[in-house]
Design a protein around this motif. Structure first.
Motif, PDB file in Angstrom:
ATOM      1  N   GLY A   7       0.833  -1.196   0.000  1.00 13.34           N
ATOM      2  CA  GLY A   7       0.000   0.000   0.000  1.00 13.34           C
ATOM      3  C   GLY A   7       0.868   1.247   0.000  1.00 13.34           C
ATOM      4  N   LEU A   8       0.227   2.392  -0.073  1.00  8.64           N
ATOM      5  CA  LEU A   8       0.911   3.679  -0.038  1.00  8.64           C
ATOM      6  C   LEU A   8       0.198   4.586   0.951  1.00  8.64           C
ATOM      7  CD1 LEU A   8       2.865   5.916  -1.142  1.00  8.64           C
ATOM      8  CD2 LEU A   8       1.096   6.403  -2.863  1.00  8.64           C
ATOM      9  N   TYR A   9       0.957   5.137   1.899  1.00  5.95           N
ATOM     10  CA  TYR A   9       0.411   6.135   2.823  1.00  5.95           C
ATOM     11  C   TYR A   9       0.978   7.499   2.458  1.00  5.95           C
ATOM     12  CZ  TYR A   9      -0.678   8.952   6.858  1.00  5.95           C
ATOM     13  OH  TYR A   9      -1.138   9.961   7.646  1.00  5.95           O
ATOM     14  N   VAL A  10       0.091   8.495   2.363  1.00  8.76           N
ATOM     15  CA  VAL A  10       0.468   9.876   2.041  1.00  8.76           C
ATOM     16  C   VAL A  10       0.051  10.758   3.208  1.00  8.76           C
ATOM     17  CG1 VAL A  10       0.214  11.776   0.410  1.00  8.76           C
ATOM     18  CG2 VAL A  10       0.003   9.410  -0.402  1.00  8.76           C
ATOM     19  N   HIS A  11       1.015  11.483   3.795  1.00  8.07           N
ATOM     20  CA  HIS A  11       0.687  12.324   4.950  1.00  8.07           C
ATOM     21  C   HIS A  11       0.637  13.796   4.554  1.00  8.07           C
ATOM     22  CE1 HIS A  11       0.072  12.974   9.202  1.00  8.07           C
ATOM     23  NE2 HIS A  11       0.894  14.010   9.144  1.00  8.07           N
ATOM     24  N   ILE A  12      -0.492  14.424   4.857  1.00  3.88           N
ATOM     25  CA  ILE A  12      -0.661  15.867   4.670  1.00  3.88           C
ATOM     26  C   ILE A  12      -0.770  16.475   6.065  1.00  3.88           C
ATOM     27  CG2 ILE A  12      -2.173  17.663   3.764  1.00  3.88           C
ATOM     28  CD1 ILE A  12      -2.795  15.807   1.422  1.00  3.88           C
ATOM     29  N   PRO A  13       0.213  17.265   6.496  1.00  8.25           N
ATOM     30  CA  PRO A  13       0.374  17.572   7.915  1.00  8.25           C
ATOM     31  C   PRO A  13      -0.400  18.766   8.463  1.00  8.25           C
ATOM     32  CG  PRO A  13       2.236  18.449   6.699  1.00  8.25           C
ATOM     33  CD  PRO A  13       1.365  17.751   5.695  1.00  8.25           C
ATOM     34  N   TRP A  14      -1.106  19.515   7.626  1.00  5.12           N
ATOM     35  CA  TRP A  14      -1.734  20.738   8.128  1.00  5.12           C
ATOM     36  C   TRP A  14      -3.177  20.514   8.564  1.00  5.12           C
ATOM     37  CZ3 TRP A  14       1.343  20.970   3.614  1.00  5.12           C
ATOM     38  CH2 TRP A  14       2.565  21.644   3.785  1.00  5.12           C
ATOM     39  N   CYS A  15      -3.604  21.311   9.511  1.00  2.54           N
ATOM     40  CA  CYS A  15      -4.998  21.335   9.949  1.00  2.54           C
ATOM     41  C   CYS A  15      -5.352  22.763  10.336  1.00  2.54           C
ATOM     42  CB  CYS A  15      -5.230  20.380  11.115  1.00  2.54           C
ATOM     43  SG  CYS A  15      -4.103  20.628  12.508  1.00  2.54           S
ATOM     44  N   LEU A  16      -6.654  23.019  10.489  1.00  2.00           N
ATOM     45  CA  LEU A  16      -7.074  24.377  10.841  1.00  2.00           C
ATOM     46  C   LEU A  16      -6.640  24.747  12.252  1.00  2.00           C
ATOM     47  CD1 LEU A  16     -10.678  24.568   9.327  1.00  2.00           C
ATOM     48  CD2 LEU A  16      -8.600  25.666   8.481  1.00  2.00           C
ATOM     49  N   ARG A  17      -6.726  23.761  13.152  1.00  2.00           N
ATOM     50  CA  ARG A  17      -6.364  24.003  14.547  1.00  2.00           C
ATOM     51  C   ARG A  17      -5.982  22.671  15.182  1.00  2.00           C
ATOM     52  NH1 ARG A  17     -11.013  26.845  17.375  1.00  2.00           N
ATOM     53  NH2 ARG A  17     -11.912  24.773  17.662  1.00  2.00           N
ATOM     54  N   LYS A  18      -4.965  22.699  16.013  1.00  5.33           N
ATOM     55  CA  LYS A  18      -4.514  21.473  16.684  1.00  5.33           C
ATOM     56  C   LYS A  18      -5.498  21.106  17.794  1.00  5.33           C
ATOM     57  CE  LYS A  18      -1.122  18.407  17.538  1.00  5.33           C
ATOM     58  NZ  LYS A  18      -0.569  17.466  16.554  1.00  5.33           N
ATOM     59  N   CYS A  19      -6.080  19.917  17.716  1.00  7.06           N
ATOM     60  CA  CYS A  19      -7.015  19.481  18.749  1.00  7.06           C
ATOM     61  C   CYS A  19      -6.248  19.126  20.025  1.00  7.06           C
ATOM     62  CB  CYS A  19      -7.814  18.274  18.271  1.00  7.06           C
ATOM     63  SG  CYS A  19      -8.913  18.638  16.888  1.00  7.06           S
ATOM     64  N   HIS A  27       0.027  20.187  12.113  1.00  4.36           N
ATOM     65  CA  HIS A  27       0.455  21.558  12.375  1.00  4.36           C
ATOM     66  C   HIS A  27      -0.652  22.523  11.964  1.00  4.36           C
ATOM     67  CE1 HIS A  27       4.731  20.216  12.836  1.00  4.36           C
ATOM     68  NE2 HIS A  27       4.267  19.250  12.062  1.00  4.36           N
ATOM     69  N   ALA A  28      -1.052  23.394  12.897  1.00  3.72           N
ATOM     70  CA  ALA A  28      -2.081  24.383  12.584  1.00  3.72           C
ATOM     71  C   ALA A  28      -1.586  25.290  11.460  1.00  3.72           C
ATOM     72  CB  ALA A  28      -2.425  25.200  13.819  1.00  3.72           C
ATOM     73  N   VAL A  29      -2.442  25.486  10.470  1.00  5.27           N
ATOM     74  CA  VAL A  29      -2.055  26.264   9.307  1.00  5.27           C
ATOM     75  C   VAL A  29      -2.071  27.758   9.627  1.00  5.27           C
ATOM     76  CG1 VAL A  29      -4.405  26.409   8.382  1.00  5.27           C
ATOM     77  CG2 VAL A  29      -2.452  26.560   6.842  1.00  5.27           C
ATOM     78  N   SER A  30      -1.098  28.473   9.127  1.00  8.93           N
ATOM     79  CA  SER A  30      -1.082  29.929   9.241  1.00  8.93           C
ATOM     80  C   SER A  30      -0.941  30.475   7.829  1.00  8.93           C
ATOM     81  CB  SER A  30       0.089  30.398  10.113  1.00  8.93           C
ATOM     82  OG  SER A  30       1.316  29.917   9.634  1.00  8.93           O
ATOM     83  N   GLY A  31      -2.009  31.078   7.323  1.00 11.03           N
ATOM     84  CA  GLY A  31      -2.003  31.561   5.952  1.00 11.03           C
ATOM     85  C   GLY A  31      -2.398  30.461   4.981  1.00 11.03           C
ATOM     86  N   GLU A  32      -1.966  30.579   3.748  1.00 12.19           N
ATOM     87  CA  GLU A  32      -2.321  29.625   2.706  1.00 12.19           C
ATOM     88  C   GLU A  32      -1.519  28.327   2.852  1.00 12.19           C
ATOM     89  OE1 GLU A  32      -4.620  29.878   0.158  1.00 12.19           O
ATOM     90  OE2 GLU A  32      -5.299  31.668   1.238  1.00 12.19           O
ATOM     91  N   ASN A 200       2.426  14.625  25.341  1.00 12.73           N
ATOM     92  CA  ASN A 200       2.694  15.744  24.426  1.00 12.73           C
ATOM     93  C   ASN A 200       1.428  16.308  23.787  1.00 12.73           C
ATOM     94  OD1 ASN A 200       5.564  15.428  24.797  1.00 12.73           O
ATOM     95  ND2 ASN A 200       5.468  13.680  23.392  1.00 12.73           N
ATOM     96  N   THR A 201       0.315  16.218  24.531  1.00  9.83           N
ATOM     97  CA  THR A 201      -0.923  16.872  24.096  1.00  9.83           C
ATOM     98  C   THR A 201      -1.396  17.794  25.212  1.00  9.83           C
ATOM     99  OG1 THR A 201      -2.385  15.155  25.005  1.00  9.83           O
ATOM    100  CG2 THR A 201      -1.587  14.844  22.742  1.00  9.83           C
ATOM    101  N   LEU A 202      -2.256  18.735  24.852  1.00 12.41           N
ATOM    102  CA  LEU A 202      -2.805  19.660  25.840  1.00 12.41           C
ATOM    103  C   LEU A 202      -3.628  18.909  26.882  1.00 12.41           C
ATOM    104  CD1 LEU A 202      -3.170  22.601  26.740  1.00 12.41           C
ATOM    105  CD2 LEU A 202      -5.161  22.742  25.207  1.00 12.41           C
ATOM    106  N   PHE A 203      -4.398  17.911  26.454  1.00 11.93           N
ATOM    107  CA  PHE A 203      -5.206  17.144  27.402  1.00 11.93           C
ATOM    108  C   PHE A 203      -4.335  16.362  28.384  1.00 11.93           C
ATOM    109  CE2 PHE A 203      -9.667  16.472  25.318  1.00 11.93           C
ATOM    110  CZ  PHE A 203      -9.963  17.797  25.582  1.00 11.93           C
TER     111      PHE A 203
END
Length: 379
Positions: A7-19, A27-32, A200-203
């Motif tokens: 199989g193939l795993y593709v990681h896209i690391p950005w999100c709107l906000r880190k839960c 990683h929370a996105v800043s800008g485009e 390593n999480t806020l919770f």
């Protein structure tokens, strides 16, 4: 050694906000979001890796994150075209993309389907607005339901929904109501799993008030009965599917199959013809990955002592277990090397007493960590 499925795993690391509960490489996105540059990097990474699997068919692709649905349909289309040009992607390949209801759009979902994505995994997590706020999610229940509707309208007939239980302030009644609400959306697959406080999480740093162990046990027992009554089969610890809808990509992980990993922090596992098993990763930070996408974050060959546990910690997550012959096929080792811990596990009632199958008992599934501990050995 016959190579396992690939199989193939593709990681896209950005999100709107880190839960606050998330320990993934996101990683929370800043800008485009630099989607064009990142797709270029992913394909450059694949250019380096593809020769290692020349001649082998790729049966599944999983685009995870982060929040892959931050990327446009055009970017995902260019990515999939590049993958197909570099790998022997089968005609019946399962191609999954993770989506967040907070980034869902009807046109975007239609574009993903047109690009070749045939399975969508939507991170609902809850349909209770109070719980969603406690989890720090960027969407509400109405947006989650809308996202499912858009997915169906776009032509997706293979849909996974993620749902959590054991949430802050959640009792048995609330958890079952949440599960009922998600079942009403009629997904083909459901990932139903307990909220855990990961390092390593806020919770983890500031733990919320979670249900006690007895309540979580009651939720699990009642929820499993509800899922079975709704026609779902639990085939892995947190995975439930209608007949024929088990996740092929994840099953490949659990049966110790091979997979390429591309993207920031992505991991891969490949078996060589001589039986050696290699695990590797890519640089974790998007900035580092964009600068050198083919750089190795880490790479090592698993030792003969490591292979049994590496195999079993995946295979024993499956309720049906695996054929005992798969151990030799995937590790190159004789089953005799784990004869003693196998006997101990069966004597303690943690493993089925069937020499043809490696399958945990109900007790073994409940105490999986204790079962796996029997197979730990020193170097």
């Amino acid at each position: 050694m016959i190579p396992p499925p690939l199989g193939l795993y593709v990681h896209i690391p950005w999100c709107l906000r880190k839960c606050p509960y998330c320990d993934f490489n996101s990683h929370a996105v800043s800008g485009e979001v630099p989607e064009a540059e990142y797709v270029d990097a992913l394909l450059a990474d694949l250019d380096v890796q593809a020769p290692r699997v020349a001649g082998r068919a790729v049966e599944t692709v999983f685009i995870g994150g982060g929040t892959p649905s931050l990327f446009s349909g055009a970017a995902i289309g260019r990515l999939l075209e590049g993958i197909a040009a570099r790998l022997d992607l089968t005609d019946a390949a399962e191609i999954t993309l993770e989506a967040n209801p907070g980034t869902a759009e009807a046109a975007r979902f239609a574009d993903y389907r047109a690009a070749g994505v045939n399975r969508l995994s939507i991170g609902v997590q809850s349909l209770d607005d109070q719980r969603l706020r406690a989890l720090g999610r960027v969407h509400d229940a109405a947006e989650a339901r809308q996202a499912v509707g858009w997915a169906r309208a776009a032509g997706f007939d293979n849909l996974n929904l993620d749902l959590m239980y054991g949430l802050p302030g959640q009792d048995l009644q609330a958890a079952l109501a949440d599960l009922d609400a998600v079942l009403a959306l009629a997904p083909e697959h459901l990932s139903w799993y307990q909220l855990t406080l990961e390092p390593n999480t806020l919770f983890h740093a500031r733990p919320p008030a979670l249900p006690d162990g007895d309540t979580v046990g009651d939720i699990m027992e009642a929820g499993l009965a509800l899922l079975a009554g709704a026609g779902f089969r639990q085939y892995e610890i947190s995975a439930h599917a209608r007949p024929g809808r088990a996740a092929r990509h994840n099953r490949n992980y659990w049966t110790f199959g091979d997979y390429l990993g591309i993207g920031a922090g992505a991991h891969g596992k490949l078996s060589a013809p001589d039986g050696r098993v290699r695990r590797y990763s890519r640089p974790r930070h998007p900035r580092d990955y964009l600068a050198a996408p083919a750089a190795s974050g880490s790479e090592r060959i698993l030792s003969a002592n490591e292979l049994p546990l590496e195999f079993l910690m995946n295979a024993l997550r499956l309720h049906s277990g695996v054929p005992a012959t798969l151990f030799r096929e995937r590790t190159g080792l004789s089953l005799a090397v784990i004869e003693t811990p196998l006997a101990q596990a069966r004597a303690r009632g943690l493993l089925e007493d069937d020499p043809a199958v490696l399958r945990p008992t109900a007790l073994g599934r409940r105490f999986l960590d204790d079962l796996l501990l029997l197979f730990e050995v020193g170097e």
